[in-house]
Enzyme design. Structure first.
Site, PDB file in Angstrom:
ATOM      1  N   MET A 163      -9.466   6.940   8.298  1.00 41.76           N
ATOM      2  CA  MET A 163      -9.668   7.498   6.951  1.00 41.76           C
ATOM      3  C   MET A 163     -10.693   8.628   6.968  1.00 41.76           C
ATOM      4  SD  MET A 163      -9.648   3.919   4.768  1.00 41.76           S
ATOM      5  CE  MET A 163     -11.011   3.241   5.722  1.00 41.76           C
ATOM      6  N   LYS A 167      -6.706   9.730  -4.828  1.00 44.90           N
ATOM      7  CA  LYS A 167      -8.104  10.139  -4.711  1.00 44.90           C
ATOM      8  C   LYS A 167      -8.774  10.119  -6.081  1.00 44.90           C
ATOM      9  CE  LYS A 167     -11.026  13.624  -2.509  1.00 44.90           C
ATOM     10  NZ  LYS A 167     -11.044  14.888  -1.746  1.00 44.90           N
ATOM     11  N   ASP A 217       0.840  -1.191   0.000  1.00 45.68           N
ATOM     12  CA  ASP A 217       0.000   0.000   0.000  1.00 45.68           C
ATOM     13  C   ASP A 217       0.877   1.243   0.000  1.00 45.68           C
ATOM     14  OD1 ASP A 217      -2.443  -1.210  -0.081  1.00 45.68           O
ATOM     15  OD2 ASP A 217      -2.838  -1.086   2.070  1.00 45.68           O
TER      16      ASP A 217
END
Length: 356
Positions: free
Chosen positions: A264, A155, A133
């Protein structure tokens, strides 16, 4: 006289004047032949048994597929359904040995490499391909000995990037590589571990999961705040700041003496704070944000639901960050007279010394 004695008698010296040494040599030779034959017979049985388990393992009724585990040398204990039924149970659980998995999902923990599990470290050392990640710290990635590729999630590109990650895992497994999928925190907490496992299984490869320490549990600790404390907070609610397809999630209701942890949630902090107040949370409800918890770059800011967004903006707090809310943030007495410092592997507490 029986056959055994007859055989021994026939090998015995014919007269008392014959050499006893020759007789003993013959007896020892017969015994050695018998022992060697017995050992070879049992060795064949063991080898046949091992081959059977290495080639095919029945995983039971829940998964109507059989997989062949033929790669690797590491073995692990797993509970599988026995092919043999008994009078009381149609399926008897027993322990079998299977080969190591083709793909391993590994929890990288909150950030400090000292908080990796031994199992996670071993996989990082042995994997041919590590798919990490983007938020996994560099100091953990540097522990890998094989090739490392980073997720390209940004994003607005989560779906396409996830499809790419899935293909990388399967492509590596097809090439016979030992593949590690390195995920932040714990793989099963607000990640896509279940989707990744399903994808790999659907393509005929085996998967193993190694848990990691979640930042939801240790981020507050790294700043000296217990997530629960008797008489202050007796329950925890862990929530995400992002729902499926980037939607705004359902938020938990307000309960006194509770701790709330949001993962998050930094990009939604303003909306999150205002929505919680509208739902009945006190405007002065204590909030702390821990950025890059347990790493050398850790930063901590504190405020309330009314002002935490402005404070975070002023301090330029960015992801990855954990948002912790509740009375534990400021009501522990030693917070007022104790210095707290996070150093590799744990938290240090120092009593402040009053100067005259």
């Amino acid at each position: 006289m029986n056959k055994g004695l007859d055989l021994l008698h026939s090998w015995a010296p014919a007269s008392t004047g014959a050499s006893m040494g020759a007789f003993l040599v013959r007896v020892i030779f017969v015994n050695m032949v018998g022992v060697i034959g017995f050992a070879l017979l049992n060795s064949n049985k063991v080898n046949n048994s091992k081959k059977k388990h290495d080639i095919d393992v029945d995983t039971g009724a829940d998964l109507n597929k059989r997989f062949s585990f033929t790669k690797g040398e590491e073995t692990a204990d797993v509970a599988v359904s026995s092919l043999n039924s008994s009078k009381n149970n149609d399926h008897v659980l027993k322990r079998e040995k299977i080969r190591r998995a083709d793909v391993v999902l590994v929890g990288a923990g909150p950030g400090d490499r000292e908080l990796l599990t031994i199992a996670a470290y071993r996989v990082l050392q042995e994997a041919d391909l590590v798919i990490a990640d983007v938020l996994v710290p560099e100091e953990i990635v540097n522990m890998c000995t094989g090739r490392v590729v980073r997720s390209r999630k940004t994003k607005g590109s989560a779906h396409s990037a996830q499809d790419e990650l899935n293909e990388w895992m399967v492509e590596g497994a097809r090439k016979g590589l030992y593949v590690c999928r390195l995920k932040g925190g714990d793989p099963f907490l607000f990640g896509r571990a279940t989707e990744e496992i399903q994808y790999v299984l659907d393509h005929g490869f085996s998967v193993k999961v190694i848990p990691g320490i979640s930042s939801s549990m240790c981020s507050s600790l790294s700043s000296g705040i217990p997530i629960t404390s008797r008489g202050v907070a007796n329950q925890i609610c862990i929530a995400t700041g992002h729902g499926r397809d980037d939607s705004f999630p359902n938020l938990p209701a307000y309960k006194e003496k509770s701790s709330y942890v949001f993962l998050m949630g930094m990009s939604r902090l303003k909306m999150l704070s205002k929505t919680l107040v509208k739902m009945g949370f006190p405007g002065r409800f204590p909030v702390t944000i821990i950025e890059k918890a347990t790493t050398a770059d850790q930063r901590v800011v504190k405020g309330t639901l009314n002002d935490i967004f402005e404070i975070a903006q002023e301090q330029n707090i960015k992801s990855p960050a954990t948002i912790v809310m509740g009375p534990v943030v400021e009501s522990i007495s030693w917070n007022q007279n104790t210095l707290v410092e996070y150093m590799s592997g744990g938290v240090y507490y120092y009593m402040k010394i009053a100067r005259s």
